[in-house]
Enzyme design. Structure first.
Site, PDB file in Angstrom:
ATOM      1  N   GLY A  26      67.507  51.872  11.423  1.00 11.02           N
ATOM      2  CA  GLY A  26      67.756  53.279  11.698  1.00 11.02           C
ATOM      3  C   GLY A  26      68.065  53.508  13.158  1.00 11.02           C
ATOM      4  O   GLY A  26      68.501  52.594  13.886  1.00 11.02           O
ATOM      5  N   SER A  27      67.799  54.706  13.600  1.00 10.01           N
ATOM      6  CA  SER A  27      68.251  55.115  14.933  1.00 10.01           C
ATOM      7  C   SER A  27      67.404  54.495  16.047  1.00 10.01           C
ATOM      8  O   SER A  27      66.218  54.169  15.856  1.00 10.01           O
ATOM      9  CB  SER A  27      68.198  56.636  15.041  1.00 10.01           C
TER      10      SER A  27
ATOM     11  N   GLU B 203      65.943  47.290  13.505  1.00  7.01           N
ATOM     12  CA  GLU B 203      67.407  47.142  13.530  1.00  7.01           C
ATOM     13  C   GLU B 203      67.963  48.514  13.871  1.00  7.01           C
ATOM     14  O   GLU B 203      67.965  49.417  13.027  1.00  7.01           O
ATOM     15  CB  GLU B 203      67.928  46.671  12.161  1.00  7.01           C
TER      16      GLU B 203
ATOM     17  N   GLY C 155      63.285  53.948  16.415  1.00  7.21           N
ATOM     18  CA  GLY C 155      62.787  52.604  16.751  1.00  7.21           C
ATOM     19  C   GLY C 155      61.895  52.633  17.989  1.00  7.21           C
ATOM     20  O   GLY C 155      60.845  51.979  18.034  1.00  7.21           O
TER      21      GLY C 155
ATOM     22  N   ALA D  35      66.227  56.088  18.545  1.00  7.77           N
ATOM     23  CA  ALA D  35      65.127  56.996  18.891  1.00  7.77           C
ATOM     24  C   ALA D  35      63.915  56.721  18.004  1.00  7.77           C
ATOM     25  O   ALA D  35      62.776  56.627  18.490  1.00  7.77           O
ATOM     26  CB  ALA D  35      65.583  58.448  18.733  1.00  7.77           C
TER      27      ALA D  35
HETATM   28  N1  LIG Z   1      71.061  47.668  13.590  1.00 12.19           N
HETATM   29  C1  LIG Z   1      71.292  47.877  12.322  1.00 12.19           C
HETATM   30  O1  LIG Z   1      71.262  46.957  11.508  1.00 12.19           O
HETATM   31  C2  LIG Z   1      71.610  49.262  11.815  1.00 12.19           C
HETATM   32  C3  LIG Z   1      72.228  49.360  10.577  1.00 12.19           C
HETATM   33  C4  LIG Z   1      72.513  50.633  10.082  1.00 12.19           C
HETATM   34  C5  LIG Z   1      72.206  51.761  10.802  1.00 12.19           C
HETATM   35  N2  LIG Z   1      71.635  51.638  12.010  1.00 12.19           N
HETATM   36  C6  LIG Z   1      71.377  52.834  12.816  1.00 12.19           C
HETATM   37  O2  LIG Z   1      70.774  53.825  11.991  1.00 12.19           O
HETATM   38  C7  LIG Z   1      71.135  55.124  12.424  1.00 12.19           C
HETATM   39  C8  LIG Z   1      71.654  55.931  11.255  1.00 12.19           C
HETATM   40  O3  LIG Z   1      70.683  56.002  10.248  1.00 12.19           O
HETATM   41  P1  LIG Z   1      69.686  57.232  10.062  1.00 12.19           P
HETATM   42  O4  LIG Z   1      70.273  58.462  10.661  1.00 12.19           O
HETATM   43  O5  LIG Z   1      69.299  57.235   8.625  1.00 12.19           O
HETATM   44  O6  LIG Z   1      68.450  56.775  10.964  1.00 12.19           O
HETATM   45  P2  LIG Z   1      67.045  57.499  11.184  1.00 12.19           P
HETATM   46  O7  LIG Z   1      66.348  56.772  12.253  1.00 12.19           O
HETATM   47  O8  LIG Z   1      67.219  58.957  11.327  1.00 12.19           O
HETATM   48  O9  LIG Z   1      66.272  57.300   9.780  1.00 12.19           O
HETATM   49  C9  LIG Z   1      66.064  56.028   9.201  1.00 12.19           C
HETATM   50  C10 LIG Z   1      64.829  56.074   8.310  1.00 12.19           C
HETATM   51  O10 LIG Z   1      63.661  56.238   9.105  1.00 12.19           O
HETATM   52  C11 LIG Z   1      62.941  57.394   8.720  1.00 12.19           C
HETATM   53  N3  LIG Z   1      62.410  57.975   9.959  1.00 12.19           N
HETATM   54  C12 LIG Z   1      63.129  58.427  11.017  1.00 12.19           C
HETATM   55  N4  LIG Z   1      62.298  58.850  11.998  1.00 12.19           N
HETATM   56  C13 LIG Z   1      61.047  58.648  11.541  1.00 12.19           C
HETATM   57  C14 LIG Z   1      59.745  58.875  12.094  1.00 12.19           C
HETATM   58  N5  LIG Z   1      59.582  59.397  13.311  1.00 12.19           N
HETATM   59  N6  LIG Z   1      58.663  58.525  11.358  1.00 12.19           N
HETATM   60  C15 LIG Z   1      58.829  57.959  10.142  1.00 12.19           C
HETATM   61  N7  LIG Z   1      60.025  57.747   9.554  1.00 12.19           N
HETATM   62  C16 LIG Z   1      61.111  58.087  10.247  1.00 12.19           C
HETATM   63  C17 LIG Z   1      63.954  58.281   8.019  1.00 12.19           C
HETATM   64  O11 LIG Z   1      63.316  59.141   7.114  1.00 12.19           O
HETATM   65  C18 LIG Z   1      64.820  57.242   7.320  1.00 12.19           C
HETATM   66  O12 LIG Z   1      64.238  56.776   6.131  1.00 12.19           O
HETATM   67  C19 LIG Z   1      72.200  54.901  13.492  1.00 12.19           C
HETATM   68  O13 LIG Z   1      71.597  55.009  14.749  1.00 12.19           O
HETATM   69  C20 LIG Z   1      72.661  53.474  13.248  1.00 12.19           C
HETATM   70  O14 LIG Z   1      73.218  52.863  14.369  1.00 12.19           O
HETATM   71  C21 LIG Z   1      71.305  50.418  12.534  1.00 12.19           C
END
Ligand SMILES: NC(=O)c1ccc[n+]([C@@H]2O[C@H](COP(=O)([O-])OP(=O)(O)OC[C@H]3O[C@@H](n4cnc5c(N)ncnc54)[C@H](O)[C@@H]3O)[C@@H](O)[C@H]2O)c1
Ligand SMILES: O=CCC[C@H](NC(=O)CCC(=O)O)C(=O)O
Length: 471
Positions: free
Chosen positions: A206-207, A229, A211, A209
């Protein structure tokens, strides 16, 4: 209980509706995973292989239906979600090979008997998935975790609960022992509730932020394995490449595929000052005009669809405008796509040379051009980011590649290839704010199990002669 829905961003149609898991339900999922762990971990490896192979067979059978569901839920073009399903099924064989190669068991004979390297699973793994590859990316944690003997609690993205539900159905059809795989639906609150449980690993895509938040949250819990990731602000350098049309194809696929919603998308195009740079930027802009952004099932087949939601589109356009307000020059403006809902945005190209712009990922089809005086300056500009996921060089000069590969700071580096489109049989992960040095894909096996070195003598033997200084 909180009800939530997921909608097709191309039409606004509701594709899924349901309840977010309560704190009690999240706790019960973790308890079930905990109870199932000892037996699952102790089973012969072949039992776990057979289970994920059964899952693979169901995935293959349901691939057409699931690809359509992902297209409806995310707006991604069907050609792309078909490849997502193929990657999901392919992940099983890759992960079996990776398990054996990276974390299997091996012994060597020693003077006293035998030294053996084994790998043991961590326990209960929480998997949090993103929306952009809602099947493939969580699957890339779940399959290696199950193979290693971990049990799993998966929370799909709140944008893609339908995909999560279909994956859970496939795993259920694979007849895993009760509690080995569990899913909870919901948003960040549900994710936070899951991470407050006694888990042994967090496998997160995910993002940046989120992470960074998880790094802080688990700072005092070194026993919880974190595999992060995250996003990137990925550079693509073009230097001494004569065929501007050919360059444009590579740049467009790097920046605009999946409507810019890939972590590996190029966000910064770094070119020489002067005529060489101008020719490249013009060719990229001209090709971007030909990209067909349309609903997933339109005829002719679209290049890509909308962003995940109107909200995401507004946020991305605001970030773009902020850069324009700061002085970036517009080469191609974004904005709505004719006669389509607000989640659709046109690709944008802006020139940020000499403009102080934030080192943040814009998860959208927006490319920032930087013009620099020398190849050394290009590498320095490429590395001037806190992230380090993907990077690329496009050039006719192989000697430049030798310099680039040695000096660029990124986990996935491409030469004359788009920055997107990584391979499951290679590691996939980034440096700095893009991760925590636990790459996924082929190396996911590494964070799903820990190594145990054992030194084994077949019988109790007197080792007095080995003890120095014994009186
Ligand atoms: N490096 C990689 O392999 C990879 C691959 C795909 C996407 N991404 C990144 O992911 C992002 C896009 O995906 P997104 O918008 O779904 O990411 P996101 O971080 O908003 O959410 C990802 C997951 O984490 C959960 N989440 C988010 N913040 C949380 C918190 N504070 N506490 C608990 N759970 C939380 C969300 O509900 C969701 O299930 C982009 O930044 C992209 O670059 C990275
Ligand atoms: O959105 C980010 C990743 C998209 C994709 N990466 C992979 O598929 C990695 C390989 C794997 O996990 O099997 C890409 O780089 O296009």
């Amino acid at each position: 209980m909180t009800r939530f829905t997921s909608t097709n961003p191309a039409t606004g149609e509701t594709v899924w509706e349901g309840e977010a898991a309560s704190i009690e339900q999240v706790g019960a999922a973790v308890e079930a995973a905990r109870a199932a762990f000892p037996d699952w971990a102790d089973r012969p490896r072949q039992d776990r292989i057979d289970a994920v192979k059964r899952y693979q067979a169901v995935l293959k059978e349901r691939a057409p239906e699931m690809a359509e569901a992902i297209s409806r839920e995310t707006g991604k073009a069907l050609w792309e979600t078909k490849t997502e399903l193929a990657s999901m099924a392919g992940k099983v064989d890759i992960s079996i090979r990776a398990y054996d190669e990276r974390t299997g068991e091996r012994s060597s004979e020693t003077a006293f008997g035998r030294a053996t390297l084994r790998h043991r699973p961590h326990g209960v793994s929480a998997v949090l998935g993103p929306f952009n590859f809602p099947g493939h990316l969580p699957n890339g944690h779940i399959v290696p975790a199950l193979l290693a003997g971990d049990t799993v609690v998966f929370k799909p993205s709140e944008e893609t609960p339908l995909t999560g539900q279909l994956m859970a159905e496939c795993l259920e059809a694979a007849d895993l022992p009760k509690g080995v795989f569990n899913m909870v639906q919901g948003g960040r609150d549900t994710g936070a509730a899951l991470l407050d449980q006694p888990i042994d690993a967090l496998m997160f895509t995910g993002s940046g932020a989120a992470g960074a938040h998880f790094r802080r949250k688990f700072a005092d819990d070194p026993h919880v394995i974190l595999a992060l990731e995250l996003g990137g602000n990925n550079p693509l350098v073009v230097w001494d490449a004569a065929d501007a049309e050919a360059v444009a194809g590579i740049v467009v696929q790097s920046a605009f595929v999946t409507t810019g919603q890939r972590c590996s998308c190029a966000r910064r195009l770094i070119v020489p000052e002067g005529a060489q740079g101008d020719a490249i930027v013009e060719a990229v802009a001209a090709m971007s005009d030909r990209l067909n952004f349309a609903p997933w099932d339109s005829d002719p087949e679209p290049y890509a669809g909308p962003l995940i939601s109107e909200k995401a589109a507004s946020a991305a356009l605001a970030a773009l405008q902020q850069r324009i307000d700061a002085g970036a020059r517009v080469i191609r403006a974004s904005g709505p796509v004719d006669n389509l809902p607000g989640a659709f945005v046109k690709p944008a190209i802006i020139d940020v040379t000499g403009v102080a712009v934030e080192d943040e990922e814009m998860f959208a089809p927006f490319l920032q051009v930087l013009r620099v005086p020398s190849f050394d300056a290009a590498i320095a500009a490429a590395n001037a980011t806190k992230y380090g996921l993907s990077a690329g060089l496009v050039s006719d000069d192989a000697k430049l590649w030798d310099r680039f590969i040695n000096r660029i700071r990124a986990g996935v580096v491409n030469f004359n290839r788009p920055t997107t489109g990584a391979a499951g049989d290679m590691p996939f992960g980034g440096l700095g704010a893009s991760g925590n040095h636990r790459p996924s894909a082929y190396y996911a096996a590494d964070y799903c199990a820990y190594p145990v070195a054992s030194f084994e003598a077949g019988a109790v033997k007197n080792i007095e002669s080995e003890i120095k200084g014994l009186r």
